[in-house]
Motif scaffolding. Sequence first.
Motif, PDB file in Angstrom:
ATOM      1  N   ASN A  15      -5.032  10.721 -31.673  1.00  0.00           N
ATOM      2  CA  ASN A  15      -5.866  10.253 -32.768  1.00  0.00           C
ATOM      3  C   ASN A  15      -6.543   8.972 -32.417  1.00  0.00           C
ATOM      4  O   ASN A  15      -5.943   8.054 -31.934  1.00  0.00           O
ATOM      5  CB  ASN A  15      -5.013  10.037 -33.987  1.00  0.00           C
ATOM      6  CG  ASN A  15      -4.577  11.359 -34.513  1.00  0.00           C
ATOM      7  OD1 ASN A  15      -5.322  11.999 -35.204  1.00  0.00           O
ATOM      8  ND2 ASN A  15      -3.402  11.794 -34.130  1.00  0.00           N
TER       9      ASN A  15
ATOM     10  N   GLU B 225      -9.868  12.249 -31.756  1.00  0.00           N
ATOM     11  CA  GLU B 225     -10.845  12.008 -32.806  1.00  0.00           C
ATOM     12  C   GLU B 225     -11.567  10.687 -32.586  1.00  0.00           C
ATOM     13  O   GLU B 225     -10.997   9.724 -32.089  1.00  0.00           O
ATOM     14  CB  GLU B 225     -10.154  12.020 -34.158  1.00  0.00           C
ATOM     15  CG  GLU B 225      -8.925  11.150 -34.181  1.00  0.00           C
ATOM     16  CD  GLU B 225      -8.012  11.460 -35.348  1.00  0.00           C
ATOM     17  OE1 GLU B 225      -7.665  12.622 -35.538  1.00  0.00           O
ATOM     18  OE2 GLU B 225      -7.657  10.529 -36.048  1.00  0.00           O
TER      19      GLU B 225
ATOM     20  N   GLU C 205      -3.991   6.398 -40.263  1.00  0.00           N
ATOM     21  CA  GLU C 205      -3.617   7.807 -40.087  1.00  0.00           C
ATOM     22  C   GLU C 205      -2.976   8.402 -41.337  1.00  0.00           C
ATOM     23  O   GLU C 205      -3.251   9.541 -41.684  1.00  0.00           O
ATOM     24  CB  GLU C 205      -2.664   7.954 -38.895  1.00  0.00           C
ATOM     25  CG  GLU C 205      -3.315   7.678 -37.557  1.00  0.00           C
ATOM     26  CD  GLU C 205      -4.513   8.570 -37.272  1.00  0.00           C
ATOM     27  OE1 GLU C 205      -4.587   9.688 -37.819  1.00  0.00           O
ATOM     28  OE2 GLU C 205      -5.396   8.134 -36.507  1.00  0.00           O
TER      29      GLU C 205
ATOM     30  N   HIS D 159     -11.605  10.165 -41.198  1.00  0.00           N
ATOM     31  CA  HIS D 159     -11.580   8.898 -40.470  1.00  0.00           C
ATOM     32  C   HIS D 159     -12.874   8.114 -40.661  1.00  0.00           C
ATOM     33  O   HIS D 159     -12.948   6.950 -40.300  1.00  0.00           O
ATOM     34  CB  HIS D 159     -11.325   9.133 -38.981  1.00  0.00           C
ATOM     35  CG  HIS D 159      -9.866   9.292 -38.677  1.00  0.00           C
ATOM     36  ND1 HIS D 159      -8.940   8.341 -38.990  1.00  0.00           N
ATOM     37  CD2 HIS D 159      -9.179  10.306 -38.103  1.00  0.00           C
ATOM     38  CE1 HIS D 159      -7.744   8.749 -38.616  1.00  0.00           C
ATOM     39  NE2 HIS D 159      -7.853   9.942 -38.088  1.00  0.00           N
TER      40      HIS D 159
ATOM     41  N   HIS E  65      -8.648  16.620 -41.544  1.00  0.00           N
ATOM     42  CA  HIS E  65      -8.116  15.288 -41.248  1.00  0.00           C
ATOM     43  C   HIS E  65      -9.147  14.404 -40.530  1.00  0.00           C
ATOM     44  O   HIS E  65      -9.463  13.310 -40.986  1.00  0.00           O
ATOM     45  CB  HIS E  65      -6.850  15.432 -40.408  1.00  0.00           C
ATOM     46  CG  HIS E  65      -6.297  14.131 -39.891  1.00  0.00           C
ATOM     47  ND1 HIS E  65      -5.230  13.493 -40.468  1.00  0.00           N
ATOM     48  CD2 HIS E  65      -6.686  13.347 -38.856  1.00  0.00           C
ATOM     49  CE1 HIS E  65      -4.972  12.373 -39.812  1.00  0.00           C
ATOM     50  NE2 HIS E  65      -5.844  12.263 -38.819  1.00  0.00           N
TER      51      HIS E  65
ATOM     52  N   TYR F 256       1.640  11.524 -39.519  1.00  0.00           N
ATOM     53  CA  TYR F 256       1.136  12.709 -40.246  1.00  0.00           C
ATOM     54  C   TYR F 256       2.113  13.185 -41.311  1.00  0.00           C
ATOM     55  O   TYR F 256       1.761  13.977 -42.169  1.00  0.00           O
ATOM     56  CB  TYR F 256       0.873  13.870 -39.276  1.00  0.00           C
ATOM     57  CG  TYR F 256      -0.038  13.479 -38.163  1.00  0.00           C
ATOM     58  CD1 TYR F 256      -1.350  13.119 -38.427  1.00  0.00           C
ATOM     59  CD2 TYR F 256       0.417  13.423 -36.847  1.00  0.00           C
ATOM     60  CE1 TYR F 256      -2.188  12.723 -37.415  1.00  0.00           C
ATOM     61  CE2 TYR F 256      -0.422  13.028 -35.827  1.00  0.00           C
ATOM     62  CZ  TYR F 256      -1.721  12.687 -36.116  1.00  0.00           C
ATOM     63  OH  TYR F 256      -2.550  12.285 -35.120  1.00  0.00           O
TER      64      TYR F 256
HETATM   65 ZN   LIG Z   1      -6.152  10.824 -37.370  1.00  0.00          ZN
END
Ligand SMILES: [Zn+2]
Length: 636
Positions: free
Chosen positions: A23, A292, A353, A323, A319, A414
């Motif tokens: 991430n 990401e 996150e 961001h 998801h 997560y």
């Molecule tokens: Zn993320």
Amino acid sequence: MFENSSLIVNLINKPGIMGYRLNVLLAILLCNSIWANDNKYHFFIDLNKAADHSLYVNLTPPAFQSDEVIYHMPAIVPGTYAIYDFGRFISNFTVTDNDGKEIPVERIDINSWKIPRAKSIAKIRYEVGDTWSSEIKEAFVFEPGGTNIEKDKNFVINTHGYFGYFEGYKQNSFELEFEKPQKFYGSTALIADKNTATNEQYTVNDYMRLVDSPIMFCVPDTTTLNIGGAKILISVYSSKKGNSSSVIAKNIEAVLKAQKDYLGGKLPIDKYAFIIYLYAGIPKSSSYGALEHSYSSFYVLPEMEATALARSVRDFAAHEFFHIITPLSIHSEEIGNFDYNNPKMSRHLWMYEGITEYFAGHAQVTQGLLKFEDYVDVLQKKIRGKESYNDTLPFTTMSLGCLDKYKDQYDNVYEKGALIGLCLDIKLRSLSAGQYGVQNMMNDLAKTYGKDKSFKDEELFMQIVMRTYPQIGEFLNTYVDGNKPLPLAEMLNKVGIDYKETGITHEVSPLGGITPAYDPTAGFFYIATESYKNINSFGKSIGLNVGDDLLKLNGKKLTIENVETVLGDYYSRVKEGDMLKLLVVRKDDKGKEHKIKLKTKIVAIDFPVNDVLTINKNPDEKQLALRQFWLGQRKF
Ligand SMILES: [Zn+2]
């Protein structure tokens, strides 16, 4: 054999989320980017001249004030949470002056080159070897963050693997120029300055934005959606030349639209790119996943049927896309001014996150894409998911140590991270009689901060309290900065959901707790010793043996390409009284292979479960009101 197949086991256990994810904590412009500079870097790559797995990068550097400069490749980039030392993949580093004479260079560490006579540097040239095919075993770069050079086929330009920066010159702008084969197209969130049949050029304001902008060159399979004023590019590369981008686009459109509505009807970006590479076979890291970025996400996924692929991308997309709120628009200085060679972590992964993951689910239930019952299931899974991590480790401490000491705790962002978002949302709503939640809190923070304005890491809680309630400060200090497990039962009760730590469920267990393993060499699914780890009474009645190769399930051939669809359909449709038919190959004592048909009637069984959530069908007035505000069914 089994190690290599772990990804498949993973894939079967968790349809939806595939493998582990990388991430990117990222935000783009620096606080001090007002120092815009016309003194540019110019990078040039001729993709036509690439070799198999390597190519040359040519750099015309900006003009220097000093007599000596240091060129760095990054040790780490945002979101990978691992030291990868991209300098490891650089060789044949040469510097020439205006007269074409070579300037001797000293490599002072794996990522850095010290260059004298800086004012007379004319050109720098070096070779980049790709990470995907690298034989380096230690700190192997997980493919979504790595580089791929397949001559005439595909180039994954994760820019940080090709382009470095001079110390003190990260804020200069960067021009990228690519000569490319005819018919090739660069898929990226960047908007090209120039794009002809054989040449593409881009400019970015600084190194931060450069690293945030992957580009994939290949013959395109692309689809563009227009949502909330933003162009959404979906680009897929497959060596099998399918046409998956339109199927994926169709599947993620509803989710993206729901997100747009959740964000108030407009997307705060001009362009976003989903860049997807379908890997034929098993990648060297043995995992699939995504990296990401602020305006794009880059995926490495298995070759599979377009609809199953679309489902996976949709789950990721829900998801990744959020961001754009955090950390893109709300982040601390550690993120806003990321140090590529000596990184400092922020303590607020719970927000970057956790809140992002919370929004991904919450947006779907409030916008009607997910039924309340199914959303409660999602929350139940997250509560179960957090059980495999240290629940008394303060989340802020984990966040600061996520690169080294608490690396193995990172994925809890997560699970528990999202549950922090949930509890905070309900707490805020209960303090405000329903009218103010986490969405409002993030909007209020965004009014003060933005992509160009970072907050001070240690001040965030105070800033939140100033905009909300003193009780929220107490909550954050106790459950995010403190070591107390989240008050889930108390918070869920406020919206009429009962939480029990243990319970018994009576339902069908589709494969009886057996998890098939995959042998990539033979191309078969089979039953490994480990497959039996969670077997239950129904599983035992199926009659499978360790070593059996699984050929067919209910008449359908089982392959790596269709496993998600075949097992996924079976799992979602199976009910008591159905038949489970398996065709297996089993060796006898003499090693001779026999095809064997197994047939079992599906029965529901009792099994113990942890963390059970039940919707209270008769909530009191207060609970019902708060539930409706929380689910967006009632507004002020
Ligand atoms: Zn993320």
